[in-house]
Write a protein that holds these residues in place. Structure first.
Motif, PDB file in Angstrom:
ATOM      1  N   GLU A   1      24.008 -49.308   5.230  1.00 11.81           N
ATOM      2  CA  GLU A   1      23.982 -49.402   3.773  1.00 11.81           C
ATOM      3  C   GLU A   1      24.832 -48.234   3.371  1.00 11.81           C
ATOM      4  OE1 GLU A   1      20.241 -50.330   2.071  1.00 11.81           O
ATOM      5  OE2 GLU A   1      20.327 -52.523   2.703  1.00 11.81           O
ATOM      6  N   LYS A   2      24.392 -47.079   3.766  1.00  8.38           N
ATOM      7  CA  LYS A   2      24.878 -45.756   3.341  1.00  8.38           C
ATOM      8  C   LYS A   2      26.334 -45.426   3.945  1.00  8.38           C
ATOM      9  CE  LYS A   2      21.339 -44.872   0.986  1.00  8.38           C
ATOM     10  NZ  LYS A   2      21.129 -44.958  -0.534  1.00  8.38           N
ATOM     11  N   GLY A   3      26.712 -46.378   5.039  1.00  9.85           N
ATOM     12  CA  GLY A   3      28.218 -46.216   5.357  1.00  9.85           C
ATOM     13  C   GLY A   3      28.078 -45.390   6.448  1.00  9.85           C
ATOM     14  N   LEU A   4      27.116 -44.983   7.149  1.00 12.73           N
ATOM     15  CA  LEU A   4      26.932 -44.021   8.140  1.00 12.73           C
ATOM     16  C   LEU A   4      27.254 -44.662   9.518  1.00 12.73           C
ATOM     17  CD1 LEU A   4      23.691 -41.957   6.817  1.00 12.73           C
ATOM     18  CD2 LEU A   4      26.169 -41.272   6.437  1.00 12.73           C
ATOM     19  N   ASP A   5      27.447 -45.585   9.498  1.00 10.76           N
ATOM     20  CA  ASP A   5      28.011 -46.300  10.856  1.00 10.76           C
ATOM     21  C   ASP A   5      29.263 -46.352  11.479  1.00 10.76           C
ATOM     22  OD1 ASP A   5      28.392 -48.140   8.442  1.00 10.76           O
ATOM     23  OD2 ASP A   5      28.546 -49.746   9.796  1.00 10.76           O
ATOM     24  N   ILE A   6      30.068 -45.555  10.443  1.00  9.38           N
ATOM     25  CA  ILE A   6      31.470 -45.440  11.088  1.00  9.38           C
ATOM     26  C   ILE A   6      31.862 -44.021  11.187  1.00  9.38           C
ATOM     27  CG2 ILE A   6      33.962 -45.505  10.406  1.00  9.38           C
ATOM     28  CD1 ILE A   6      32.610 -48.356  11.131  1.00  9.38           C
ATOM     29  N   GLY A   7      32.308 -43.388  12.180  1.00  7.67           N
ATOM     30  CA  GLY A   7      32.414 -42.084  12.534  1.00  7.67           C
ATOM     31  C   GLY A   7      30.947 -41.508  12.823  1.00  7.67           C
ATOM     32  N   THR A   8      30.941 -40.329  12.754  1.00 11.49           N
ATOM     33  CA  THR A   8      29.521 -39.641  13.089  1.00 11.49           C
ATOM     34  C   THR A   8      28.999 -39.164  11.860  1.00 11.49           C
ATOM     35  OG1 THR A   8      30.636 -37.384  13.406  1.00 11.49           O
ATOM     36  CG2 THR A   8      30.300 -38.580  15.278  1.00 11.49           C
ATOM     37  N   PHE A   9      27.584 -38.866  11.772  1.00 11.26           N
ATOM     38  CA  PHE A   9      26.818 -38.104  10.770  1.00 11.26           C
ATOM     39  C   PHE A   9      25.772 -37.322  11.345  1.00 11.26           C
ATOM     40  CE2 PHE A   9      24.262 -41.996  11.902  1.00 11.26           C
ATOM     41  CZ  PHE A   9      23.108 -41.596  11.914  1.00 11.26           C
ATOM     42  N   THR A  10      25.683 -36.491  10.484  1.00  5.02           N
ATOM     43  CA  THR A  10      24.495 -35.491  10.841  1.00  5.02           C
ATOM     44  C   THR A  10      23.217 -35.792  10.540  1.00  5.02           C
ATOM     45  OG1 THR A  10      24.714 -33.933   9.115  1.00  5.02           O
ATOM     46  CG2 THR A  10      26.254 -33.435  11.007  1.00  5.02           C
ATOM     47  N   LEU A  11      22.037 -35.237  11.054  1.00  5.46           N
ATOM     48  CA  LEU A  11      20.703 -35.405  10.657  1.00  5.46           C
ATOM     49  C   LEU A  11      20.916 -34.993   8.933  1.00  5.46           C
ATOM     50  CD1 LEU A  11      17.896 -36.310  11.217  1.00  5.46           C
ATOM     51  CD2 LEU A  11      17.561 -34.023  12.038  1.00  5.46           C
ATOM     52  N   LYS A  12      21.197 -33.822   8.815  1.00  2.00           N
ATOM     53  CA  LYS A  12      21.327 -33.448   7.323  1.00  2.00           C
ATOM     54  C   LYS A  12      21.951 -34.517   6.472  1.00  2.00           C
ATOM     55  CE  LYS A  12      23.065 -29.581   4.130  1.00  2.00           C
ATOM     56  NZ  LYS A  12      22.901 -30.549   3.193  1.00  2.00           N
ATOM     57  N   GLU A  13      23.069 -34.812   6.698  1.00  2.00           N
ATOM     58  CA  GLU A  13      23.683 -35.976   5.891  1.00  2.00           C
ATOM     59  C   GLU A  13      22.703 -37.073   5.888  1.00  2.00           C
ATOM     60  OE1 GLU A  13      28.557 -35.275   6.864  1.00  2.00           O
ATOM     61  OE2 GLU A  13      27.098 -36.373   8.335  1.00  2.00           O
ATOM     62  N   LEU A  14      22.141 -37.553   6.615  1.00  2.07           N
ATOM     63  CA  LEU A  14      21.171 -38.594   6.785  1.00  2.07           C
ATOM     64  C   LEU A  14      19.966 -38.244   5.585  1.00  2.07           C
ATOM     65  CD1 LEU A  14      20.294 -41.335   7.859  1.00  2.07           C
ATOM     66  CD2 LEU A  14      18.953 -40.349   9.278  1.00  2.07           C
ATOM     67  N   TYR A  15      19.393 -37.111   5.946  1.00  4.81           N
ATOM     68  CA  TYR A  15      18.381 -36.716   4.942  1.00  4.81           C
ATOM     69  C   TYR A  15      18.926 -36.774   3.559  1.00  4.81           C
ATOM     70  CZ  TYR A  15      15.237 -34.877   8.722  1.00  4.81           C
ATOM     71  OH  TYR A  15      14.419 -34.846   9.828  1.00  4.81           O
ATOM     72  N   ASP A  16      20.140 -36.222   3.204  1.00  6.51           N
ATOM     73  CA  ASP A  16      20.888 -36.115   2.038  1.00  6.51           C
ATOM     74  C   ASP A  16      21.126 -37.500   1.436  1.00  6.51           C
ATOM     75  OD1 ASP A  16      20.981 -33.434   2.176  1.00  6.51           O
ATOM     76  OD2 ASP A  16      23.285 -33.614   2.621  1.00  6.51           O
ATOM     77  N   GLU A  17      21.063 -38.516   2.350  1.00  4.32           N
ATOM     78  CA  GLU A  17      21.137 -39.972   1.739  1.00  4.32           C
ATOM     79  C   GLU A  17      19.863 -40.784   1.479  1.00  4.32           C
ATOM     80  OE1 GLU A  17      23.801 -41.785   0.961  1.00  4.32           O
ATOM     81  OE2 GLU A  17      25.132 -40.270   1.214  1.00  4.32           O
ATOM     82  N   ILE A  18      18.902 -40.286   2.310  1.00 10.99           N
ATOM     83  CA  ILE A  18      17.715 -41.440   2.086  1.00 10.99           C
ATOM     84  C   ILE A  18      16.340 -40.623   2.046  1.00 10.99           C
ATOM     85  CG2 ILE A  18      18.748 -42.892   3.668  1.00 10.99           C
ATOM     86  CD1 ILE A  18      17.016 -41.986   5.818  1.00 10.99           C
ATOM     87  N   TYR A  19      16.194 -39.252   2.066  1.00 11.33           N
ATOM     88  CA  TYR A  19      14.998 -38.476   2.138  1.00 11.33           C
ATOM     89  C   TYR A  19      14.225 -38.892   0.715  1.00 11.33           C
ATOM     90  CZ  TYR A  19      11.663 -35.116   3.145  1.00 11.33           C
ATOM     91  OH  TYR A  19      10.479 -34.251   3.308  1.00 11.33           O
TER      92      TYR A  19
END
Length: 94
Positions: free
Chosen positions: A16-34
């Motif tokens: 849903e956050k569009g992190l499935d294209i390219g790469t993402f970091t743990l920090k980016e994931l935290y920023d999106e969902i934490y």
């Protein structure tokens, strides 16, 4: 109504956050969902550890690939493979 598991919820959030294209970091994931997960799971005092543990589960399931020790991940899919190939070829021409 079936209750969604943490792992299923995390997978859904990545998509849903569009992190499935390219790469993402743990920090980016935290920023999106934490913050969202802290509200969604108010009794969980270790949201960050739960996210990391379920990322490992998604790796075991073949949904994610861990790229490096800097916390970089990518979703394993044909679409992402095509995108990554396109980006690599683009940068080779530059």
């Amino acid at each position: 109504m079936d209750k969604i598991t943490w792992k299923e919820q995390l997978k859904q959030s990545i998509l849903e956050k569009g992190l499935d294209i390219g790469t993402f970091t743990l920090k980016e994931l935290y920023d999106e969902i934490y913050n969202e997960y802290q509200i969604k799971y108010p009794n969980n005092k270790t949201v960050d550890a739960s996210i990391r543990r379920n990322l490992q589960g998604l790796r075991r399931d073949g949904f994610l690939r861990f790229i490096n020790n800097q916390g970089v991940y990518e979703v394993i899919s044909e679409e992402n493979k095509e995108w990554t190939t396109f980006v690599q070829r683009y940068h080779q021409k530059q």
